[in-house]
Design an enzyme around this catalytic site. Structure first.
Site, PDB file in Angstrom:
ATOM      1  N   GLY A  32      97.891 -27.351 -49.602  1.00 50.88           N
ATOM      2  CA  GLY A  32      98.101 -28.163 -50.814  1.00 50.88           C
ATOM      3  C   GLY A  32      97.218 -27.681 -51.677  1.00 50.88           C
ATOM      4  O   GLY A  32      96.665 -26.439 -51.999  1.00 50.88           O
ATOM      5  N   HIS A  35      99.539 -23.562 -56.164  1.00 51.60           N
ATOM      6  CA  HIS A  35      99.207 -22.913 -57.312  1.00 51.60           C
ATOM      7  C   HIS A  35     100.575 -21.646 -57.324  1.00 51.60           C
ATOM      8  O   HIS A  35     101.172 -21.498 -56.050  1.00 51.60           O
ATOM      9  CB  HIS A  35      98.135 -22.106 -57.539  1.00 51.60           C
ATOM     10  CG  HIS A  35      97.397 -21.278 -56.283  1.00 51.60           C
ATOM     11  ND1 HIS A  35      98.183 -20.219 -55.600  1.00 51.60           N
ATOM     12  CD2 HIS A  35      96.531 -21.671 -55.403  1.00 51.60           C
ATOM     13  CE1 HIS A  35      97.410 -19.998 -54.677  1.00 51.60           C
ATOM     14  NE2 HIS A  35      96.442 -20.731 -54.376  1.00 51.60           N
ATOM     15  N   HIS A  38     101.118 -19.931 -53.759  1.00 54.59           N
ATOM     16  CA  HIS A  38     101.858 -20.656 -52.732  1.00 54.59           C
ATOM     17  C   HIS A  38     103.353 -20.564 -52.989  1.00 54.59           C
ATOM     18  O   HIS A  38     104.094 -20.432 -52.181  1.00 54.59           O
ATOM     19  CB  HIS A  38     101.556 -22.148 -52.789  1.00 54.59           C
ATOM     20  CG  HIS A  38     100.019 -22.300 -52.306  1.00 54.59           C
ATOM     21  ND1 HIS A  38      99.029 -22.648 -53.142  1.00 54.59           N
ATOM     22  CD2 HIS A  38      99.232 -22.248 -51.142  1.00 54.59           C
ATOM     23  CE1 HIS A  38      97.930 -22.878 -52.619  1.00 54.59           C
ATOM     24  NE2 HIS A  38      97.979 -22.636 -51.143  1.00 54.59           N
ATOM     25  N   GLN A  62      89.539 -26.666 -39.215  1.00 52.92           N
ATOM     26  CA  GLN A  62      88.970 -25.353 -39.727  1.00 52.92           C
ATOM     27  C   GLN A  62      88.098 -25.203 -40.660  1.00 52.92           C
ATOM     28  O   GLN A  62      87.576 -23.959 -41.158  1.00 52.92           O
ATOM     29  CB  GLN A  62      90.268 -24.463 -40.182  1.00 52.92           C
ATOM     30  CG  GLN A  62      91.059 -24.937 -41.488  1.00 52.92           C
ATOM     31  CD  GLN A  62      92.185 -24.309 -42.060  1.00 52.92           C
ATOM     32  OE1 GLN A  62      93.494 -24.553 -41.261  1.00 52.92           O
ATOM     33  NE2 GLN A  62      92.270 -23.458 -42.865  1.00 52.92           N
ATOM     34  N   GLU A 149      98.760 -12.389 -47.915  1.00 50.89           N
ATOM     35  CA  GLU A 149      97.808 -11.363 -47.359  1.00 50.89           C
ATOM     36  C   GLU A 149      96.486 -11.853 -48.162  1.00 50.89           C
ATOM     37  O   GLU A 149      95.611 -11.085 -47.750  1.00 50.89           O
ATOM     38  CB  GLU A 149      98.321 -10.190 -48.116  1.00 50.89           C
ATOM     39  CG  GLU A 149      99.568  -9.498 -47.155  1.00 50.89           C
ATOM     40  CD  GLU A 149     100.097  -8.192 -47.916  1.00 50.89           C
ATOM     41  OE1 GLU A 149      99.579  -7.713 -48.952  1.00 50.89           O
ATOM     42  OE2 GLU A 149     100.991  -7.508 -47.212  1.00 50.89           O
ATOM     43  N   LYS A 150      96.402 -12.952 -49.181  1.00 51.03           N
ATOM     44  CA  LYS A 150      95.313 -13.232 -49.632  1.00 51.03           C
ATOM     45  C   LYS A 150      94.179 -13.438 -48.592  1.00 51.03           C
ATOM     46  O   LYS A 150      92.986 -13.242 -48.755  1.00 51.03           O
ATOM     47  CB  LYS A 150      95.328 -14.364 -50.522  1.00 51.03           C
ATOM     48  CG  LYS A 150      94.285 -15.492 -50.814  1.00 51.03           C
ATOM     49  CD  LYS A 150      93.370 -14.811 -51.955  1.00 51.03           C
ATOM     50  CE  LYS A 150      92.349 -15.438 -52.183  1.00 51.03           C
ATOM     51  NZ  LYS A 150      91.849 -16.691 -51.338  1.00 51.03           N
ATOM     52  N   ASP A 151      94.772 -14.074 -47.222  1.00 46.66           N
ATOM     53  CA  ASP A 151      93.977 -14.406 -46.211  1.00 46.66           C
ATOM     54  C   ASP A 151      94.220 -13.416 -45.091  1.00 46.66           C
ATOM     55  O   ASP A 151      94.932 -13.878 -44.221  1.00 46.66           O
ATOM     56  CB  ASP A 151      94.002 -15.981 -45.843  1.00 46.66           C
ATOM     57  CG  ASP A 151      93.688 -17.034 -46.831  1.00 46.66           C
ATOM     58  OD1 ASP A 151      92.703 -16.991 -47.016  1.00 46.66           O
ATOM     59  OD2 ASP A 151      94.723 -17.204 -47.665  1.00 46.66           O
ATOM     60  N   SER A 186      93.608 -19.197 -55.855  1.00 45.02           N
ATOM     61  CA  SER A 186      93.147 -19.945 -54.845  1.00 45.02           C
ATOM     62  C   SER A 186      92.913 -21.289 -55.323  1.00 45.02           C
ATOM     63  O   SER A 186      92.463 -21.456 -56.616  1.00 45.02           O
ATOM     64  CB  SER A 186      91.732 -19.194 -54.605  1.00 45.02           C
ATOM     65  OG  SER A 186      91.228 -19.960 -53.578  1.00 45.02           O
TER      66      SER A 186
HETATM   67  P1  AMP Z   1      95.974 -22.509 -48.413  1.00 49.24           P
HETATM   68  O1  AMP Z   1      96.417 -23.566 -48.927  1.00 49.24           O
HETATM   69  O2  AMP Z   1      94.841 -21.700 -49.136  1.00 49.24           O
HETATM   70  O3  AMP Z   1      95.463 -22.727 -47.055  1.00 49.24           O
HETATM   71  O4  AMP Z   1      96.979 -21.183 -48.506  1.00 49.24           O
HETATM   72  C1  AMP Z   1      98.242 -21.223 -47.572  1.00 49.24           C
HETATM   73  C2  AMP Z   1      99.032 -20.014 -47.905  1.00 49.24           C
HETATM   74  O5  AMP Z   1      99.189 -19.456 -49.123  1.00 49.24           O
HETATM   75  C3  AMP Z   1      98.088 -19.008 -47.056  1.00 49.24           C
HETATM   76  O6  AMP Z   1      99.123 -18.295 -46.305  1.00 49.24           O
HETATM   77  C4  AMP Z   1      97.396 -18.256 -47.907  1.00 49.24           C
HETATM   78  O7  AMP Z   1      97.369 -16.623 -47.618  1.00 49.24           O
HETATM   79  C5  AMP Z   1      98.610 -18.355 -49.209  1.00 49.24           C
HETATM   80  N1  AMP Z   1      97.892 -17.878 -50.536  1.00 49.24           N
HETATM   81  C6  AMP Z   1      96.833 -18.433 -50.914  1.00 49.24           C
HETATM   82  N2  AMP Z   1      96.765 -18.101 -52.312  1.00 49.24           N
HETATM   83  C7  AMP Z   1      97.490 -16.991 -52.397  1.00 49.24           C
HETATM   84  C8  AMP Z   1      97.691 -16.008 -53.452  1.00 49.24           C
HETATM   85  N3  AMP Z   1      96.963 -15.817 -54.364  1.00 49.24           N
HETATM   86  N4  AMP Z   1      98.717 -15.118 -53.358  1.00 49.24           N
HETATM   87  C9  AMP Z   1      99.574 -15.445 -52.193  1.00 49.24           C
HETATM   88  N5  AMP Z   1      99.443 -16.008 -51.222  1.00 49.24           N
HETATM   89  C10 AMP Z   1      98.526 -17.050 -51.131  1.00 49.24           C
END
Ligand code: AMP
Length: 281
Positions: A32, A35, A38, A62, A149-151, A186
């Site tokens: 959640g 941005h 996502h 996590q 790919e960010k992660d 992020s």
């Molecule tokens: P998170 O909510 O931070 O756990 O991220 C959820 C998904 O969105 C994960 O697969 C992240 O790698 C992806 N994600 C987060 N930030 C970005 C970004 N700037 N560009 C592309 N994918 C992202």
């Protein structure tokens, strides 16, 4: 309005109904505070499948004991509106007890690719990620699941787990979405003060400097030492790691020999821990 699903049973019923209509399904797991990064996963999902289900679950397993679980931004209503605007087909937002009912005792732990980098800086983190993503994949059984790919290390962990456990879901990586000055989007960027925000793009600049040096034949170790010093000078309080790895195996790499590389970094700035990575081809 987007349909919000709270239980595994209702999720399975929704997927079953779409399957009966012959529709294919993509899954986009998130925590959640959505941005454009996502939303790019949702858009990519629609290039792969007829329906896209986004999930929002701030996964307690996590987060380490001194990490930001309790203050992690939660804004489900705003997120639901963004997903509706993006045309997303449904939102799965389970409670913690739905995901981890009393007596829950199983952990998915991926050796090798979880070691080092964020695995070293955040003990137990990737076990939590692998466990929750395995659950989400088995709950929804989509055709494809999309991850940023960010992660990058996380993507490797999930690919490995899906392959090893014969989970019949295609794992698809999606390129990182950045601000105009290079900062990777992020949810944690909101922890940055305006002064921190001005400093933050130095992380991406450090990665691109290392990439340039590698393509000119310079050694990874020297380049990373310089880039780490640059980050401290710019105002980062600490650098968890800044390393060059093989893009496929994540094994440490000394220099660019033609095999694809990945430069990965995590560093602390004010109240935020920022991570980023780029490729060298
Ligand atoms: P998170 O909510 O931070 O756990 O991220 C959820 C998904 O969105 C994960 O697969 C992240 O790698 C992806 N994600 C987060 N930030 C970005 C970004 N700037 N560009 C592309 N994918 C992202």
């Amino acid at each position: 309005m987007i349909e919000t699903i709270r239980t595994v049973g209702a999720l399975r019923a929704r997927v079953r109904a779409w399957r009966a209509e012959g529709q294919s399904i993509a899954l986009v797991p998130t925590m959640g505070a959505l941005h454009r990064g996502h939303l790019s996963l949702v858009t990519a999902g629609f290039t792969q499948a007829d329906r896209v289900i986004a999930t929002i679950f701030v996964n307690p397993t996590q987060f380490g004991p001194n990490e930001d679980f309790s203050r992690y931004p939660r804004q489900e209503e705003a997120d639901a509106a963004l997903l509706a605007q993006a045309g997303c087909s449904a939102l799965f937002a389970p409670s913690v007890t739905e995901m981890y009912p009393e007596g829950f005792a199983t952990t998915v732990s991926v050796a090798g690719v979880s070691d080092g980098l964020c695995g070293a800086a955040r003990p137990g983190h990737f076990d939590g990620v692998a466990t929750v993503v395995t659950k989400l994949l088995l709950q929804a059984l989509p055709d494809v699941a999309l991850f940023g790919e960010k992660d990058y290390q996380q993507l490797g962990v999930i690919e490995r787990a899906a392959r090893d456990l014969d989970i019949p879901v295609r794992i698809q990586g999606v390129p990182t979405v950045r601000e105009a000055d290079g900062l990777a989007l992020s949810s944690r960027n909101r922890y940055l003060t305006p002064d921190d925000r001005a400093v933050a793009p130095a992380l991406y600049r450090a990665l691109t400097e290392v990439a340039d040096g590698l393509t000119q034949g310079q050694a990874a170790e020297t380049l990373c030492a310089h880039a780490t010093a640059d980050l401290h000078r710019a105002g980062f309080s600490s650098v968890d790691y800044l390393e060059v790895r093989d893009a496929e195996t994540l094994a440490p790499a000394d220099r660019f020999t033609g095999r694809r590389l990945r430069i990965l970094a995590a560093a602390r700035l004010g109240a935020a821990r920022l991570i980023d990575n780029i490729g060298v081809e």
